[in-house]
Scaffold this motif. Sequence first.
Motif: not given
Length: 158
Positions: A109-111, A114-121
């Motif tokens: 879940q954390h991974s 984190y992937q969604q945050i990186l894509a949005a960033a």
Amino acid sequence: MSKQHSQISQDQEARMARFGLSVAAGLNAQCEQLPADIGERLRFAREQAMLKAKAARLAQPELVQQAAAVPQGDSLALQGGPGGKPSRWLKLASLGPLLLLVLGLLLIQHSQWYQQILAAAEVDTALLSTQLPPAAYSDPGFREYLNEDQQPATEQPE
């Protein structure tokens, strides 16, 4: 509870024995009315069946016979200490796989998060670092516009 279980099994065994005796008595009564040749064939078949059953019992491995001797009400799981009570360490060790499963799910879940945050960033960085026309913000395909804009910058002509 073990006494109650043994009482139930003794009652069942007594009922089965009575039933077996009544069936045997009924068959013996009917056997007297059969002709002699049929009675002789039945006697021979009964003897053959008894010999086969005896041979099968002798061929049965000892482990199977010992497993059959274990009382039916008891469980073999988590019986470590004296008196059949499981020890604390055994209980704790049985919770280990469950704990590992929960930790693995939390890590997944954390991974994903984190992937969604990186894509949005990445999208935000691309929006802020390039000059876009105002119409691009209202366009539903603005991500494709950003991807097309980044591809020529990464590919250099030779």
